[in-house]
Design a protein around this motif. Sequence first.
Motif, short mmCIF file in Angstrom:
data_model
loop_
_atom_site.label_atom_id
_atom_site.label_comp_id
_atom_site.label_asym_id
_atom_site.label_seq_id
_atom_site.Cartn_x
_atom_site.Cartn_y
_atom_site.Cartn_z
N MET A 3 0.81 -1.17 0.00
CA MET A 3 0.00 0.00 0.00
C MET A 3 0.86 1.25 0.00
SD MET A 3 -3.16 -0.60 2.30
CE MET A 3 -4.06 0.38 2.57
N PRO A 4 0.47 2.06 -0.88
CA PRO A 4 1.34 3.23 -1.02
C PRO A 4 1.24 4.19 0.15
CG PRO A 4 -0.40 3.26 -2.68
CD PRO A 4 -0.55 2.00 -1.90
N GLN A 5 0.08 4.23 0.82
CA GLN A 5 -0.06 5.17 1.94
C GLN A 5 0.84 4.78 3.09
OE1 GLN A 5 -2.88 3.49 0.78
NE2 GLN A 5 -3.95 5.12 -0.28
N ILE A 6 1.04 3.53 3.28
CA ILE A 6 1.86 3.06 4.39
C ILE A 6 3.33 3.29 4.07
CG2 ILE A 6 2.53 1.04 5.71
CD1 ILE A 6 -0.28 0.05 5.43
N ASP A 7 3.70 3.23 2.85
CA ASP A 7 5.08 3.47 2.47
C ASP A 7 5.47 4.93 2.72
OD1 ASP A 7 5.46 0.91 1.71
OD2 ASP A 7 4.97 1.29 -0.41
N GLN A 8 4.55 5.85 2.66
CA GLN A 8 4.85 7.27 2.85
C GLN A 8 4.95 7.67 4.33
OE1 GLN A 8 1.74 9.35 0.90
NE2 GLN A 8 2.45 8.85 -1.16
N ILE A 9 4.53 6.82 5.21
CA ILE A 9 4.49 7.18 6.64
C ILE A 9 5.89 7.49 7.15
CG2 ILE A 9 4.09 6.25 8.95
CD1 ILE A 9 1.65 4.91 7.92
N ALA A 10 6.88 6.75 6.76
CA ALA A 10 8.23 6.98 7.25
C ALA A 10 8.74 8.32 6.76
CB ALA A 10 9.15 5.88 6.79
N GLU A 11 8.48 8.67 5.52
CA GLU A 11 8.93 9.96 4.99
C GLU A 11 8.19 11.12 5.65
OE1 GLU A 11 8.74 10.23 0.75
OE2 GLU A 11 9.64 8.26 0.51
N ILE A 12 6.89 10.95 5.82
CA ILE A 12 6.10 12.03 6.41
C ILE A 12 6.49 12.23 7.87
CG2 ILE A 12 3.77 12.73 7.08
CD1 ILE A 12 2.77 11.35 4.56
N TYR A 13 6.60 11.14 8.59
CA TYR A 13 6.96 11.26 10.00
C TYR A 13 8.38 11.74 10.20
CZ TYR A 13 2.61 9.27 11.70
OH TYR A 13 1.29 9.06 11.99
N ALA A 14 9.26 11.36 9.33
CA ALA A 14 10.64 11.82 9.43
C ALA A 14 10.68 13.31 9.20
CB ALA A 14 11.51 11.10 8.44
N SER A 15 9.96 13.82 8.24
CA SER A 15 9.92 15.24 7.96
C SER A 15 9.28 15.98 9.13
CB SER A 15 9.15 15.47 6.67
OG SER A 15 8.87 16.83 6.51
N GLN A 16 8.21 15.46 9.65
CA GLN A 16 7.53 16.11 10.77
C GLN A 16 8.42 16.09 12.03
OE1 GLN A 16 3.71 14.28 11.19
NE2 GLN A 16 2.79 15.53 9.56
N PHE A 17 9.10 14.97 12.24
CA PHE A 17 9.99 14.86 13.39
C PHE A 17 11.12 15.86 13.27
CE2 PHE A 17 13.58 12.88 15.62
CZ PHE A 17 13.05 12.86 16.89
N PHE A 18 11.67 16.01 12.03
CA PHE A 18 12.73 16.98 11.78
C PHE A 18 12.27 18.39 12.14
CE2 PHE A 18 14.53 20.09 8.80
CZ PHE A 18 15.86 20.08 9.21
N TRP A 19 11.10 18.79 11.66
CA TRP A 19 10.58 20.15 11.95
C TRP A 19 10.22 20.30 13.42
CZ3 TRP A 19 11.87 23.89 9.11
CH2 TRP A 19 12.06 23.73 7.76
N LEU A 20 9.79 19.22 14.03
CA LEU A 20 9.51 19.28 15.47
C LEU A 20 10.78 19.56 16.25
CD1 LEU A 20 7.39 18.80 17.77
CD2 LEU A 20 8.22 16.45 17.81
N VAL A 21 11.87 18.90 15.92
CA VAL A 21 13.15 19.13 16.59
C VAL A 21 13.62 20.55 16.33
CG1 VAL A 21 15.59 18.46 16.56
CG2 VAL A 21 13.82 16.72 16.62
N ILE A 22 13.47 21.08 15.15
CA ILE A 22 13.90 22.44 14.84
C ILE A 22 13.07 23.45 15.62
CG2 ILE A 22 13.97 24.19 13.00
CD1 ILE A 22 14.97 22.08 11.14
N VAL A 23 11.78 23.27 15.67
CA VAL A 23 10.91 24.22 16.40
C VAL A 23 11.25 24.16 17.89
CG1 VAL A 23 8.51 24.65 17.09
CG2 VAL A 23 9.07 24.23 14.71
N PHE A 24 11.41 22.96 18.43
CA PHE A 24 11.77 22.87 19.86
C PHE A 24 13.14 23.47 20.14
CE2 PHE A 24 8.48 19.47 20.53
CZ PHE A 24 7.77 20.16 21.49
#
Length: 163
Positions: free
Chosen positions: A1-22
């Motif tokens: 499933m393509p939606q599940i394959d994108q989870i790692a990229e989406i979460y990695a990007s969100q985690f990156f921005w979360l660390v930068i904001v914090f």
Amino acid sequence: MPQIDQIAEIYASQFFWLVIVFALLYFGIGKAMLPKIEKTIEDRDARIQGDLAAAEAARAQADAAEEAYLAKLDESRAAAQAETAAAKHQATLDAEAKVKAADAAVHAKAVEAEAKLAAQLAEAFAGIENVAAEAAQEIVARVSDLNVDRAEAARAVKSALAA
């Protein structure tokens, strides 16, 4: 499933921005705002300490003023009591002097009155003796038809009164 394959990229990007904001928030608050807050707290503590020191100094000054006031009050009270005692003593001396003067005046009047009384008593006795001598002369003349000398009648009256 393509939606599940994108989870790692989406979460990695969100985690990156979360660390930068914090990180931005941490350094922004820690480096920019925290020193201002600490300075404000230190200033407030210093002002509180200054106010406490000023209050302590004012209390010490008030205590010293109260002690000086109480000492002055005690001194004034002692002076007033001394003046009162001196006034009482002087009044007592004045009263004693007036009483002595009044006693002397009364004594002088009493002596004068006694002298007058003694003089009047002597005068009264002399008058009584004269009247008694005259009465004795008249009684002897009426009873015995004899004339008695005035001096002899006075001697008889004196001897009768003396007894």
